[in-house]
Motif scaffolding. Sequence first.
Motif, PDB file in Angstrom:
ATOM      1  N   ASP A 188       0.839  -1.195   0.000  1.00 13.26           N
ATOM      2  CA  ASP A 188       0.000   0.000   0.000  1.00 13.26           C
ATOM      3  C   ASP A 188       0.875   1.246   0.000  1.00 13.26           C
ATOM      4  N   ALA A 189       1.896   1.218  -0.856  1.00 15.00           N
ATOM      5  CA  ALA A 189       2.876   2.299  -0.906  1.00 15.00           C
ATOM      6  C   ALA A 189       2.970   2.846  -2.322  1.00 15.00           C
ATOM      7  N   THR A 190       3.437   4.078  -2.433  1.00 15.90           N
ATOM      8  CA  THR A 190       3.649   4.726  -3.724  1.00 15.90           C
ATOM      9  C   THR A 190       5.070   4.441  -4.192  1.00 15.90           C
ATOM     10  N   GLY A 191       5.193   3.915  -5.398  1.00 14.55           N
ATOM     11  CA  GLY A 191       6.523   3.628  -5.943  1.00 14.55           C
ATOM     12  C   GLY A 191       7.160   4.884  -6.517  1.00 14.55           C
ATOM     13  N   VAL A 192       8.447   5.066  -6.209  1.00 11.76           N
ATOM     14  CA  VAL A 192       9.221   6.196  -6.731  1.00 11.76           C
ATOM     15  C   VAL A 192      10.511   5.640  -7.339  1.00 11.76           C
ATOM     16  N   ALA A 193      10.774   6.004  -8.584  1.00  8.64           N
ATOM     17  CA  ALA A 193      11.989   5.549  -9.268  1.00  8.64           C
ATOM     18  C   ALA A 193      12.749   6.765  -9.785  1.00  8.64           C
ATOM     19  N   PHE A 194      14.058   6.806  -9.551  1.00 16.22           N
ATOM     20  CA  PHE A 194      14.827   7.940 -10.061  1.00 16.22           C
ATOM     21  C   PHE A 194      16.137   7.469 -10.675  1.00 16.22           C
ATOM     22  N   GLU A 195      16.585   8.239 -11.657  1.00 12.16           N
ATOM     23  CA  GLU A 195      17.846   7.965 -12.348  1.00 12.16           C
ATOM     24  C   GLU A 195      18.581   9.278 -12.542  1.00 12.16           C
ATOM     25  N   ARG A 196      19.867   9.253 -12.284  1.00  7.31           N
ATOM     26  CA  ARG A 196      20.722  10.429 -12.481  1.00  7.31           C
ATOM     27  C   ARG A 196      21.849  10.052 -13.427  1.00  7.31           C
TER      28      ARG A 196
ATOM     29  N   ARG B 155       5.521   4.990   1.884  1.00  8.65           N
ATOM     30  CA  ARG B 155       4.225   4.756   2.528  1.00  8.65           C
ATOM     31  C   ARG B 155       3.634   6.068   3.053  1.00  8.65           C
ATOM     32  N   ARG B 156       2.298   6.079   3.090  1.00  2.00           N
ATOM     33  CA  ARG B 156       1.552   7.183   3.703  1.00  2.00           C
ATOM     34  C   ARG B 156       1.867   8.545   3.084  1.00  2.00           C
ATOM     35  N   ARG B 157       2.221   8.540   1.804  1.00  2.00           N
ATOM     36  CA  ARG B 157       2.436   9.798   1.079  1.00  2.00           C
ATOM     37  C   ARG B 157       1.790   9.669  -0.291  1.00  2.00           C
ATOM     38  N   SER B 158       1.046  10.676  -0.702  1.00  2.00           N
ATOM     39  CA  SER B 158       0.408  10.649  -2.012  1.00  2.00           C
ATOM     40  C   SER B 158       1.420  11.028  -3.087  1.00  2.00           C
ATOM     41  N   ALA B 159       1.060  10.719  -4.330  1.00  3.54           N
ATOM     42  CA  ALA B 159       1.928  11.104  -5.448  1.00  3.54           C
ATOM     43  C   ALA B 159       2.111  12.619  -5.482  1.00  3.54           C
ATOM     44  N   ALA B 160       1.062  13.372  -5.174  1.00  2.93           N
ATOM     45  CA  ALA B 160       1.151  14.841  -5.177  1.00  2.93           C
ATOM     46  C   ALA B 160       2.146  15.334  -4.127  1.00  2.93           C
ATOM     47  N   ASP B 161       2.146  14.717  -2.948  1.00  2.00           N
ATOM     48  CA  ASP B 161       3.099  15.091  -1.897  1.00  2.00           C
ATOM     49  C   ASP B 161       4.537  14.868  -2.368  1.00  2.00           C
ATOM     50  N   ILE B 162       4.759  13.737  -3.039  1.00  2.00           N
ATOM     51  CA  ILE B 162       6.110  13.379  -3.470  1.00  2.00           C
ATOM     52  C   ILE B 162       6.575  14.314  -4.584  1.00  2.00           C
ATOM     53  N   VAL B 163       5.679  14.624  -5.513  1.00  2.00           N
ATOM     54  CA  VAL B 163       6.016  15.580  -6.574  1.00  2.00           C
ATOM     55  C   VAL B 163       6.425  16.922  -5.978  1.00  2.00           C
ATOM     56  N   GLU B 164       5.636  17.409  -5.038  1.00  2.00           N
ATOM     57  CA  GLU B 164       5.936  18.700  -4.403  1.00  2.00           C
ATOM     58  C   GLU B 164       7.278  18.669  -3.684  1.00  2.00           C
TER      59      GLU B 164
ATOM     60  N   TYR C  21      21.253  14.469 -17.053  1.00  2.00           N
ATOM     61  CA  TYR C  21      19.817  14.509 -16.790  1.00  2.00           C
ATOM     62  C   TYR C  21      19.514  13.853 -15.452  1.00  2.00           C
ATOM     63  N   PHE C  22      18.373  14.241 -14.900  1.00  2.00           N
ATOM     64  CA  PHE C  22      17.811  13.600 -13.711  1.00  2.00           C
ATOM     65  C   PHE C  22      16.333  13.404 -13.992  1.00  2.00           C
ATOM     66  N   VAL C  23      15.837  12.200 -13.747  1.00  2.00           N
ATOM     67  CA  VAL C  23      14.427  11.910 -13.993  1.00  2.00           C
ATOM     68  C   VAL C  23      13.890  11.082 -12.836  1.00  2.00           C
ATOM     69  N   VAL C  24      12.675  11.427 -12.401  1.00  2.00           N
ATOM     70  CA  VAL C  24      12.019  10.673 -11.330  1.00  2.00           C
ATOM     71  C   VAL C  24      10.603  10.332 -11.775  1.00  2.00           C
ATOM     72  N   ASP C  25      10.250   9.056 -11.658  1.00  2.00           N
ATOM     73  CA  ASP C  25       8.903   8.574 -11.969  1.00  2.00           C
ATOM     74  C   ASP C  25       8.182   8.269 -10.660  1.00  2.00           C
ATOM     75  N   ILE C  26       6.951   8.755 -10.547  1.00  2.00           N
ATOM     76  CA  ILE C  26       6.153   8.578  -9.334  1.00  2.00           C
ATOM     77  C   ILE C  26       4.838   7.921  -9.727  1.00  2.00           C
ATOM     78  N   ALA C  27       4.582   6.728  -9.186  1.00  2.00           N
ATOM     79  CA  ALA C  27       3.346   6.009  -9.525  1.00  2.00           C
ATOM     80  C   ALA C  27       2.155   6.841  -9.085  1.00  2.00           C
TER      81      ALA C  27
END
Length: 281
Positions: free
Chosen positions: A112-120, A140-149, A181-187
């Motif tokens: 029940d967690a939001t996946g976050v993937a990043f590459e630098r 866990r316990r963080r929305s995609a919007a929270d992580i983006v911010e 480049y730096f890229v982060v994907d947030i489910a």
Amino acid sequence: VLDALQRSHLDIDGRRLSFGWAKQPAKRAKPAYASYPEDARLECWFCLGAPTCETHLVASVGDSAYVAQPKGALVPEHALIVPISHVPTTGVAPDVATYKAALFRCFRDSLDATGVAFERFAPTTKKGVYHAHVQVVPVRRRSAADIVEAFQTAAQRAGFELQTEGKRRDEPADDDASSAYFVVDIASSGTTTTTLRNRGARVPLHFGRQVLAELLGTPAKAHWKACELGKDDERALCAAFKDLFLPFDPFAAAPAAASADSEAAAVKDPTTSSEAPPASS
């Protein structure tokens, strides 16, 4: 004494000497995490054939990439996706996108967690030094919007911007190694991700991990060496991660083996209906 020296008009070979108080050197800002010495290994960390590659951390191997746990994981489910070939960017390995989507599903359904993937990626003058990899962490316990911010705010503080773009979760990664480049994907939801990207800025080495350490409430874990474990503990952690990921692993042998066993049982037992559903994968 200083006044006397300044009034003395001393000179050497006609050159007047000057005297004054020495200036204090400027104090360097302390890093946000403890500093550690550079790793002494000369071989690539991520090439499976390298003598120092820590293969006890490998959890799954595909055709063009593999999944492993990192040294000094932020959380027990912290994963790396690494191209098998020694390449500077991940876009040339299609299994990277496949694994990323599978890990996001695993984190959502099992934790029940939001996946976050990043590459630098940062170009280096030493050709062939960098081996691309993506770090994937459940939050866990963080929305995609929270992580983006959190990522965008941290980027602004560090002096660069992260632009938002939307894409399919299975879309290939960036494969342009012409600039940093730096890229982060947030489910986010369904089969989509929210992607934040910067091209051209020199993003700090530990930026992605620092942001996630803050989000997880463990800022002291921003450097991987603060979380390093002994080999026995690493093996136990990886074994638990393999069990968690197995139902979602697109390259796992278990589903195929289960299907073969079911077919063999049907042949041996003539009472088994030929219309029975196949073994679940």
